[in-house]
Design a protein around this motif. Sequence first.
Motif, PDB file in Angstrom:
ATOM      1  N   ILE A 247      40.595  37.122  35.034  1.00 33.93           N
ATOM      2  CA  ILE A 247      40.812  38.771  35.443  1.00 33.93           C
ATOM      3  C   ILE A 247      40.991  38.748  36.885  1.00 33.93           C
ATOM      4  CG2 ILE A 247      39.125  40.801  35.504  1.00 33.93           C
ATOM      5  CD1 ILE A 247      37.335  39.890  33.319  1.00 33.93           C
ATOM      6  N   ASN A 248      40.689  38.028  37.695  1.00 36.96           N
ATOM      7  CA  ASN A 248      41.102  38.370  39.230  1.00 36.96           C
ATOM      8  C   ASN A 248      42.178  37.187  39.514  1.00 36.96           C
ATOM      9  OD1 ASN A 248      39.641  35.906  39.379  1.00 36.96           O
ATOM     10  ND2 ASN A 248      38.472  36.929  41.140  1.00 36.96           N
ATOM     11  N   HIS A 249      42.455  36.718  38.428  1.00 30.62           N
ATOM     12  CA  HIS A 249      44.050  35.725  38.667  1.00 30.62           C
ATOM     13  C   HIS A 249      43.727  34.523  39.573  1.00 30.62           C
ATOM     14  CE1 HIS A 249      48.093  35.751  37.615  1.00 30.62           C
ATOM     15  NE2 HIS A 249      48.581  35.382  38.886  1.00 30.62           N
ATOM     16  N   LEU A 250      42.556  34.080  39.702  1.00 31.44           N
ATOM     17  CA  LEU A 250      42.019  32.744  40.103  1.00 31.44           C
ATOM     18  C   LEU A 250      42.553  31.628  39.152  1.00 31.44           C
ATOM     19  CD1 LEU A 250      38.604  33.100  41.699  1.00 31.44           C
ATOM     20  CD2 LEU A 250      40.565  32.775  43.039  1.00 31.44           C
ATOM     21  N   GLU A 251      42.569  31.841  37.931  1.00 30.36           N
ATOM     22  CA  GLU A 251      43.453  31.203  36.956  1.00 30.36           C
ATOM     23  C   GLU A 251      44.683  31.932  36.415  1.00 30.36           C
ATOM     24  OE1 GLU A 251      42.919  28.187  36.210  1.00 30.36           O
ATOM     25  OE2 GLU A 251      41.123  27.838  36.785  1.00 30.36           O
ATOM     26  N   ARG A 252      45.842  31.185  36.553  1.00 31.34           N
ATOM     27  CA  ARG A 252      47.095  31.707  35.924  1.00 31.34           C
ATOM     28  C   ARG A 252      47.101  31.627  34.290  1.00 31.34           C
ATOM     29  NH1 ARG A 252      46.771  32.141  41.426  1.00 31.34           N
ATOM     30  NH2 ARG A 252      48.579  32.509  42.264  1.00 31.34           N
TER      31      ARG A 252
ATOM     32  N   LEU B 192      48.901  45.832  36.729  1.00 30.06           N
ATOM     33  CA  LEU B 192      48.506  44.405  36.514  1.00 30.06           C
ATOM     34  C   LEU B 192      48.085  43.683  37.606  1.00 30.06           C
ATOM     35  CD1 LEU B 192      52.343  44.013  34.703  1.00 30.06           C
ATOM     36  CD2 LEU B 192      49.878  44.034  33.412  1.00 30.06           C
ATOM     37  N   ILE B 193      47.204  42.674  37.148  1.00 35.00           N
ATOM     38  CA  ILE B 193      46.785  41.720  38.085  1.00 35.00           C
ATOM     39  C   ILE B 193      47.738  40.452  38.109  1.00 35.00           C
ATOM     40  CG2 ILE B 193      45.112  40.103  39.013  1.00 35.00           C
ATOM     41  CD1 ILE B 193      44.163  43.114  39.108  1.00 35.00           C
TER      42      ILE B 193
ATOM     43  N   ALA C  58      39.348  35.269  46.498  1.00 32.36           N
ATOM     44  CA  ALA C  58      38.870  36.457  45.838  1.00 32.36           C
ATOM     45  C   ALA C  58      38.420  37.488  46.693  1.00 32.36           C
ATOM     46  CB  ALA C  58      37.493  35.809  45.010  1.00 32.36           C
ATOM     47  N   LEU C  59      38.219  37.279  47.613  1.00 29.57           N
ATOM     48  CA  LEU C  59      37.981  38.378  48.851  1.00 29.57           C
ATOM     49  C   LEU C  59      39.202  39.017  49.355  1.00 29.57           C
ATOM     50  CD1 LEU C  59      35.056  36.868  50.962  1.00 29.57           C
ATOM     51  CD2 LEU C  59      34.819  38.774  49.244  1.00 29.57           C
ATOM     52  N   GLY C  60      40.302  38.413  48.945  1.00 23.77           N
ATOM     53  CA  GLY C  60      41.616  38.987  49.438  1.00 23.77           C
ATOM     54  C   GLY C  60      41.940  38.647  50.723  1.00 23.77           C
ATOM     55  N   LEU C  61      41.458  37.583  51.529  1.00 28.44           N
ATOM     56  CA  LEU C  61      41.760  37.281  52.655  1.00 28.44           C
ATOM     57  C   LEU C  61      43.156  36.855  52.777  1.00 28.44           C
ATOM     58  CD1 LEU C  61      38.412  35.763  53.844  1.00 28.44           C
ATOM     59  CD2 LEU C  61      39.255  37.892  54.342  1.00 28.44           C
TER      60      LEU C  61
END
Length: 592
Positions: free
Chosen positions: A389-394, A406-407, A202-205
């Motif tokens: 919303i942040n694409h942790l779930e497809r 698009l995310i 989620a932090l984009g690491l």
Amino acid sequence: MTFASDVAGLPGHAHRPDSARDFSRARIVPARYPARNIGTVFAGLVIAVILHSVLTNPRWGWAVFAEWFFAEPVLTGLGRTLLLTLLSMVFGFLLAALLAFARISGSPLLAGLSWGYVWLFRSVPLIVLLLILNNLGYLYPTLSIGVPFTGIGFGSWQTTQLITPFLAAVLGLTLHTAAFSAEIVRGGLLSVDQGQLEAAAALGLPWRRQLTRIVLPQAMRSILPAAFNQVTEITKYTSVVYILALPDLFYTVQVIYRRNLEVIPLLMVATVWYLVILTILSFVQRHIERYYARGALREPPPSLIALALKRIRRASDEAGRASATDAVAAPVPRSSLFAAGGEIRISGVSKSFGALKVLDDVSLTLRPGSVTAIIGQSGSGKSTLLRAINHLERVDQGFIAIDGELIGYRQDGDALHELKEKDILKRRVDVGMVFQTFNLFPHLTAIENVIEAPMTVRGVPRAQALAEARELLARVGLAAKADAYPRQLSGGQQQRVAIARALALKPKVLLFDEPTSALDPELVGEVLHVIKELARSGTTLVIVTHEIGFAREVADHVVLMEEGRVIEQGPPHRMLTEPDHPRTREFLAKVL
């Protein structure tokens, strides 16, 4: 009859403390445990008997032991043993890490290959493996490097010349070690909570940073005890290479006592040297374990590694502050801590887990800088929508865009192609998330949690990241807790650190997944106060919550979900007082 009348009816002496129950002058006598004293005396007696027997029995040959302990042949054999241990440990654990990652990879064939390796080399005895490698020239007279099945070669060597006894020993110990250590590493990797991986994503690491900075430091707590046990085994297994006539410590001792017939004293030479090696390894293990235990204990024991790194880091920070510009050293203005909010567009999103449909054709448009509260009973799809919303779930159908971008996908004509994970991570930077269970990195202090993503993802200099992190922690009321580990913080304090961590990336959108559900009632207020302050920052907030009063006070848009669908949405003054949909009225009647 009242309580007062009952008391009044008691005899007068009942109000005076009994002198026998006056404890103010009593002397405390510690409890005694006779069995412990008996055990201590017994242990001391056993140690004394052993020492007396060993030191006074002339047949141990201590004079011969002293003569050979530092003898050149013994030290040469010791050096070869240490070299074998070091090489097989390094190469073995490197191969073990590759095998562990292959075992948990998404490729069934690669995972099967890794399992097959572990199965084979754990089954073959080490002594058999060493003999096979030493006689490999019988099976393959030459060894070549080239492109398989093409006839293209880059080099060829005679096997008997290439595979020397020393190389056979290193290869055998490495292959044997890797088979056992792969399962140790895999177990450590699997021990890391899934929430840690989601927080890092989620932090984009980047995945390499996730591995080296987040996963491995936590996995090491599980890996280290078994790994050092394996290193101990490697050290002792080096004695097996005597079958290759390789003059390690044990083989050298054998040669000597076959000449002078002083078997016991020479065996004691080898034994004591093994004890010295393993004592040093135990000391190293203790301090490495203490280093990786940081954050796992409220009062972590001191570690030489941690002290050394702390001094290096302090010197680096002082040098960074000395060379920092005045702009960085000055107080960080509020406007630079927050980014302008982004528009969220959710269009026809559906998501199923097997036969269960969690999201059903959800469509929403949330304006920039808005504060949206998503309410509904448990299982209505609120958290799944937030994670989508942040694409942790497809999602299975539909799309989600932030400011028109698009995310998780790129558009190619009429088709949406899912991005690779590294590209998803880059786009996820603009969407911060605060998890229900905090998911702080336990091995990092509060300020280290906050600066990790800005430095790694945004490329912010450490001095600037530290200045902004201290300002964020101050704004959430935790300036004095910057150097505390998460375990040393209360639940409310951990949640506020999680908010500061998400804000450090200056996201356009900030998502809260039931931010107060894991907190005691008395801690809820301090977290809600921070979120109220954020509502005035201009960042777009989306909050999944059961706090209806909080939604009424903070949100400017409320969404009710039921069975994966949006039932009703609108401003809070209408949604929470005069809703249009009967299901909304029914839900509010139960929770208000």
